[in-house]
Write a protein that holds these residues in place. Sequence first.
Motif, PDB file in Angstrom:
ATOM      1  N   UNK A  90     -15.937 -23.072  -9.584  1.00 16.50           N
ATOM      2  CA  UNK A  90     -16.595 -21.957  -8.912  1.00 16.50           C
ATOM      3  C   UNK A  90     -16.715 -22.228  -7.412  1.00 16.50           C
ATOM      4  N   UNK A  91     -17.120 -23.454  -7.051  1.00 16.27           N
ATOM      5  CA  UNK A  91     -17.222 -23.818  -5.637  1.00 16.27           C
ATOM      6  C   UNK A  91     -15.860 -23.726  -4.957  1.00 16.27           C
ATOM      7  N   UNK A  92     -14.823 -24.154  -5.652  1.00 14.19           N
ATOM      8  CA  UNK A  92     -13.470 -24.101  -5.106  1.00 14.19           C
ATOM      9  C   UNK A  92     -13.044 -22.655  -4.840  1.00 14.19           C
ATOM     10  N   UNK A  93     -13.342 -21.747  -5.764  1.00 12.29           N
ATOM     11  CA  UNK A  93     -13.008 -20.333  -5.578  1.00 12.29           C
ATOM     12  C   UNK A  93     -13.752 -19.745  -4.382  1.00 12.29           C
ATOM     13  N   UNK A  94     -15.018 -20.119  -4.222  1.00  9.88           N
ATOM     14  CA  UNK A  94     -15.809 -19.639  -3.082  1.00  9.88           C
ATOM     15  C   UNK A  94     -15.177 -20.125  -1.782  1.00  9.88           C
ATOM     16  N   UNK A  95     -14.781 -21.395  -1.737  1.00 14.05           N
ATOM     17  CA  UNK A  95     -14.142 -21.936  -0.530  1.00 14.05           C
ATOM     18  C   UNK A  95     -12.814 -21.251  -0.234  1.00 14.05           C
ATOM     19  N   UNK A  96     -12.040 -20.943  -1.267  1.00 10.57           N
ATOM     20  CA  UNK A  96     -10.770 -20.240  -1.073  1.00 10.57           C
ATOM     21  C   UNK A  96     -11.011 -18.867  -0.451  1.00 10.57           C
ATOM     22  N   UNK A  97     -12.018 -18.159  -0.954  1.00 11.76           N
ATOM     23  CA  UNK A  97     -12.328 -16.823  -0.423  1.00 11.76           C
ATOM     24  C   UNK A  97     -12.813 -16.918   1.020  1.00 11.76           C
ATOM     25  N   UNK A  98     -13.624 -17.934   1.303  1.00 12.18           N
ATOM     26  CA  UNK A  98     -14.114 -18.115   2.672  1.00 12.18           C
ATOM     27  C   UNK A  98     -12.951 -18.408   3.615  1.00 12.18           C
ATOM     28  N   UNK A  99     -12.009 -19.249   3.180  1.00 17.47           N
ATOM     29  CA  UNK A  99     -10.842 -19.563   4.015  1.00 17.47           C
ATOM     30  C   UNK A  99     -10.032 -18.301   4.288  1.00 17.47           C
ATOM     31  N   UNK A 100      -9.874 -17.456   3.290  1.00 13.70           N
ATOM     32  CA  UNK A 100      -9.116 -16.222   3.473  1.00 13.70           C
ATOM     33  C   UNK A 100      -9.799 -15.323   4.497  1.00 13.70           C
ATOM     34  N   UNK A 101     -11.126 -15.238   4.426  1.00 15.89           N
ATOM     35  CA  UNK A 101     -11.888 -14.416   5.385  1.00 15.89           C
ATOM     36  C   UNK A 101     -11.747 -14.977   6.798  1.00 15.89           C
ATOM     37  N   UNK A 102     -11.927 -16.288   6.972  1.00 11.68           N
ATOM     38  CA  UNK A 102     -11.835 -16.899   8.296  1.00 11.68           C
ATOM     39  C   UNK A 102     -10.418 -16.822   8.857  1.00 11.68           C
ATOM     40  N   UNK A 103      -9.415 -16.934   8.003  1.00 15.64           N
ATOM     41  CA  UNK A 103      -8.025 -16.835   8.451  1.00 15.64           C
ATOM     42  C   UNK A 103      -7.739 -15.442   8.965  1.00 15.64           C
ATOM     43  N   UNK A 104      -8.219 -14.423   8.265  1.00 13.37           N
ATOM     44  CA  UNK A 104      -8.016 -13.027   8.707  1.00 13.37           C
ATOM     45  C   UNK A 104      -8.690 -12.788  10.049  1.00 13.37           C
ATOM     46  N   UNK A 105      -9.908 -13.319  10.240  1.00 14.61           N
ATOM     47  CA  UNK A 105     -10.628 -13.128  11.484  1.00 14.61           C
ATOM     48  C   UNK A 105      -9.920 -13.793  12.640  1.00 14.61           C
ATOM     49  N   UNK A 106      -9.338 -14.963  12.430  1.00 15.44           N
ATOM     50  CA  UNK A 106      -8.621 -15.666  13.495  1.00 15.44           C
ATOM     51  C   UNK A 106      -7.353 -14.925  13.880  1.00 15.44           C
TER      52      UNK A 106
END
Length: 92
Positions: free
Chosen positions: A73-89
Amino acid sequence: MSKRRTFTEEFKTMIAELVASGQSVKEVSREYSLSETAVRNWSKKKAPIKTEEGTISLEEINRIRKENARLKEENEILKKAMAIFTKKQIQI
């Protein structure tokens, strides 16, 4: 209505060890005023299971499963966060 009794993990382990050492479930349950079902369940959970690497209990397997689910579950949350931060950059 009677109050439900609770027991420590140390007590449950001791009861399971008595059964593992050769005492019958009936003897142990009678001696400690416990239900045979409780003694049988504790013995089952605490009994060592032989594996190629050694032994492990059902209780330990369940603990590892819970930890594995939490880590997934923690890994999935981190994956989603990375996707959000990548889009913002990319937008900057």
